[in-house]
Design a protein around this motif. Structure first.
Motif, PDB file in Angstrom:
ATOM      1  N   ASN A  19      -3.090 108.178  43.313  1.00 35.37           N
ATOM      2  CA  ASN A  19      -1.707 107.776  43.063  1.00 35.37           C
ATOM      3  C   ASN A  19      -0.791 108.951  42.708  1.00 35.37           C
ATOM      4  OD1 ASN A  19       0.004 105.505  43.310  1.00 35.37           O
ATOM      5  ND2 ASN A  19       0.297 105.505  41.105  1.00 35.37           N
ATOM      6  N   ASN A  20      -1.221 110.184  42.992  1.00 34.70           N
ATOM      7  CA  ASN A  20      -0.378 111.369  42.836  1.00 34.70           C
ATOM      8  C   ASN A  20       0.604 111.392  44.008  1.00 34.70           C
ATOM      9  OD1 ASN A  20       0.591 113.849  41.977  1.00 34.70           O
ATOM     10  ND2 ASN A  20      -1.215 115.004  42.580  1.00 34.70           N
ATOM     11  N   ILE A  21       1.689 112.149  43.898  1.00 31.42           N
ATOM     12  CA  ILE A  21       2.598 112.260  45.039  1.00 31.42           C
ATOM     13  C   ILE A  21       1.966 113.167  46.091  1.00 31.42           C
ATOM     14  CG2 ILE A  21       4.764 111.747  43.855  1.00 31.42           C
ATOM     15  CD1 ILE A  21       5.288 114.754  43.695  1.00 31.42           C
ATOM     16  N   SER A  22       2.278 112.868  47.344  1.00 33.83           N
ATOM     17  CA  SER A  22       1.695 113.616  48.449  1.00 33.83           C
ATOM     18  C   SER A  22       2.522 113.381  49.705  1.00 33.83           C
ATOM     19  CB  SER A  22       0.254 113.151  48.680  1.00 33.83           C
ATOM     20  OG  SER A  22      -0.330 113.831  49.755  1.00 33.83           O
ATOM     21  N   ASP A  23       2.422 114.328  50.630  1.00 30.52           N
ATOM     22  CA  ASP A  23       3.064 114.100  51.927  1.00 30.52           C
ATOM     23  C   ASP A  23       2.033 113.669  52.975  1.00 30.52           C
ATOM     24  OD1 ASP A  23       1.831 116.544  52.062  1.00 30.52           O
ATOM     25  OD2 ASP A  23       3.553 117.629  52.867  1.00 30.52           O
ATOM     26  N   VAL A  28      -7.575 110.824  33.527  1.00 26.01           N
ATOM     27  CA  VAL A  28      -6.608 109.723  33.580  1.00 26.01           C
ATOM     28  C   VAL A  28      -5.320 110.169  32.901  1.00 26.01           C
ATOM     29  CG1 VAL A  28      -6.158 107.325  32.940  1.00 26.01           C
ATOM     30  CG2 VAL A  28      -8.483 108.043  33.533  1.00 26.01           C
ATOM     31  N   VAL A  29      -4.215 110.126  33.654  1.00 27.45           N
ATOM     32  CA  VAL A  29      -2.916 110.554  33.142  1.00 27.45           C
ATOM     33  C   VAL A  29      -1.875 109.463  33.347  1.00 27.45           C
ATOM     34  CG1 VAL A  29      -3.373 113.028  33.465  1.00 27.45           C
ATOM     35  CG2 VAL A  29      -2.302 111.719  35.300  1.00 27.45           C
ATOM     36  N   GLU A  30      -0.789 109.602  32.603  1.00 23.97           N
ATOM     37  CA  GLU A  30       0.287 108.613  32.689  1.00 23.97           C
ATOM     38  C   GLU A  30       1.079 108.753  33.976  1.00 23.97           C
ATOM     39  OE1 GLU A  30       4.465 107.582  30.384  1.00 23.97           O
ATOM     40  OE2 GLU A  30       2.942 108.746  29.339  1.00 23.97           O
ATOM     41  N   ASP A  31       1.536 109.967  34.272  1.00 20.90           N
ATOM     42  CA  ASP A  31       2.344 110.143  35.478  1.00 20.90           C
ATOM     43  C   ASP A  31       2.126 111.506  36.114  1.00 20.90           C
ATOM     44  OD1 ASP A  31       4.084 111.988  34.201  1.00 20.90           O
ATOM     45  OD2 ASP A  31       5.439 110.412  33.565  1.00 20.90           O
ATOM     46  N   ILE A  32       2.833 111.747  37.190  1.00 21.86           N
ATOM     47  CA  ILE A  32       2.672 112.929  38.023  1.00 21.86           C
ATOM     48  C   ILE A  32       2.994 114.205  37.258  1.00 21.86           C
ATOM     49  CG2 ILE A  32       3.617 114.020  40.089  1.00 21.86           C
ATOM     50  CD1 ILE A  32       4.006 110.815  40.863  1.00 21.86           C
ATOM     51  N   ARG A  33       3.941 114.155  36.350  1.00 25.08           N
ATOM     52  CA  ARG A  33       4.278 115.350  35.554  1.00 25.08           C
ATOM     53  C   ARG A  33       3.082 115.813  34.739  1.00 25.08           C
ATOM     54  NH1 ARG A  33       9.505 112.750  32.947  1.00 25.08           N
ATOM     55  NH2 ARG A  33       7.912 111.155  32.808  1.00 25.08           N
ATOM     56  N   VAL A  77      -3.665 108.643  38.328  1.00 23.83           N
ATOM     57  CA  VAL A  77      -2.324 108.480  37.766  1.00 23.83           C
ATOM     58  C   VAL A  77      -2.066 106.992  37.557  1.00 23.83           C
ATOM     59  CG1 VAL A  77       0.139 108.936  38.086  1.00 23.83           C
ATOM     60  CG2 VAL A  77      -1.556 110.572  38.971  1.00 23.83           C
ATOM     61  N   LEU A  78      -1.867 106.609  36.286  1.00 27.30           N
ATOM     62  CA  LEU A  78      -1.663 105.196  35.957  1.00 27.30           C
ATOM     63  C   LEU A  78      -0.275 104.687  36.335  1.00 27.30           C
ATOM     64  CD1 LEU A  78      -3.312 105.079  32.404  1.00 27.30           C
ATOM     65  CD2 LEU A  78      -4.274 104.266  34.571  1.00 27.30           C
ATOM     66  N   GLY A  79       0.711 105.546  36.306  1.00 26.25           N
ATOM     67  CA  GLY A  79       2.079 105.115  36.581  1.00 26.25           C
ATOM     68  C   GLY A  79       2.788 104.595  35.342  1.00 26.25           C
ATOM     69  N   GLY A 132       2.428 112.204  19.087  1.00 27.76           N
ATOM     70  CA  GLY A 132       3.804 111.835  19.410  1.00 27.76           C
ATOM     71  C   GLY A 132       4.425 112.713  20.484  1.00 27.76           C
ATOM     72  N   ASP A 133       3.783 113.848  20.838  1.00 29.20           N
ATOM     73  CA  ASP A 133       4.312 114.734  21.870  1.00 29.20           C
ATOM     74  C   ASP A 133       3.928 114.238  23.252  1.00 29.20           C
ATOM     75  OD1 ASP A 133       4.123 118.086  20.389  1.00 29.20           O
ATOM     76  OD2 ASP A 133       5.503 116.420  20.068  1.00 29.20           O
ATOM     77  N   GLU A 134       4.734 114.583  24.242  1.00 26.25           N
ATOM     78  CA  GLU A 134       4.427 114.283  25.634  1.00 26.25           C
ATOM     79  C   GLU A 134       3.720 115.488  26.239  1.00 26.25           C
ATOM     80  OE1 GLU A 134       6.037 110.515  25.452  1.00 26.25           O
ATOM     81  OE2 GLU A 134       4.936 111.390  27.118  1.00 26.25           O
ATOM     82  N   LEU A 135       2.757 115.259  27.134  1.00 25.85           N
ATOM     83  CA  LEU A 135       1.972 116.340  27.735  1.00 25.85           C
ATOM     84  C   LEU A 135       2.841 117.353  28.470  1.00 25.85           C
ATOM     85  CD1 LEU A 135      -1.192 114.621  29.224  1.00 25.85           C
ATOM     86  CD2 LEU A 135      -1.037 116.049  27.209  1.00 25.85           C
TER      87      LEU A 135
END
Length: 192
Positions: free
Chosen positions: A48-52, A71-76, A93-95, A164-167
């Motif tokens: 679920n990562n971004i890709s072309d 397991v990560v929240e999003d693409i960043r 990527v969980l989204g 409390g910090d974002e990755l």
């Protein structure tokens, strides 16, 4: 323009005025680039990562450890961990993360496909790399309960990242050490 994240009305006005001063070809090129991005960028069928392409470069890379999934929240978060150069597995990527206040439940996230991978026996280790927030910990715990019966290693990144910090805002050294010194997930909620 002011609907873009981090862009207020004043900045939006400056951007629009700047674009109006540019040659029409440059504005057309920017417009076409945005349209191409929306048309050509997809989500990887595997993680679920971004890709072309159907499968992203990370999942397609045979030198990566396909039995370890971070397991990560999003693409960043994928980008932040990749910038450390310390992780050689693949991602999921969980989204997002479970947040009842915002109306986000497990069914809105890409959790079921992760559970399927684990149950299919394709995974040796799951690394939880969600933000150290209440929502991140809730999401970790929910997934843990779904896969706890499996004979795999379940770990979480070390808590060198401030609670409390974002990755995406963590420096590369701290994030890299957190990946290298991850701990079993069970230790995060047991009193030792």
């Amino acid at each position: 323009m002011s609907q873009l994240p981090g862009i207020g009305k004043r900045t939006a006005l400056r951007l629009v005025l700047h674009l109006l001063k540019q040659p029409k070809e440059q504005t057309s090129f920017l417009s076409q680039a945005l349209l191409n991005m929306r048309a050509d960028i997809k989500f990887c069928e595997s993680c679920n990562n971004i890709s072309d392409t159907k499968v992203c470069e990370i999942c397609a890379n045979s030198s990566r450890n396909h039995q370890t999934i971070c397991v990560v929240e999003d693409i960043r978060d994928v980008m932040a961990i990749e910038n450390t150069g310390q992780y050689k597995g693949i991602y999921h990527v969980l989204g997002g993360k479970i947040s009842p206040i915002e109306g986000v439940g497990p069914s809105q996230l890409n959790i079921s496909s992760l559970v399927e991978k684990v149950k299919a026996g394709k995974v040796v280790e799951i690394i939880f790399a969600l933000s150290s927030t209440m929502e991140g910990d809730t999401t970790n715990f929910y997934i843990y309960k779904q896969i706890a019966e499996s004979e795999i290693i379940i770990s979480t990144i070390a808590r060198g990242i401030s609670v409390g910090d974002e990755l995406e805002y963590a420096d590369e050294i701290t994030l890299g050490r957190s990946i290298l010194h991850r701990v079993p997930f069970e230790k995060t909620f047991k009193n030792n």
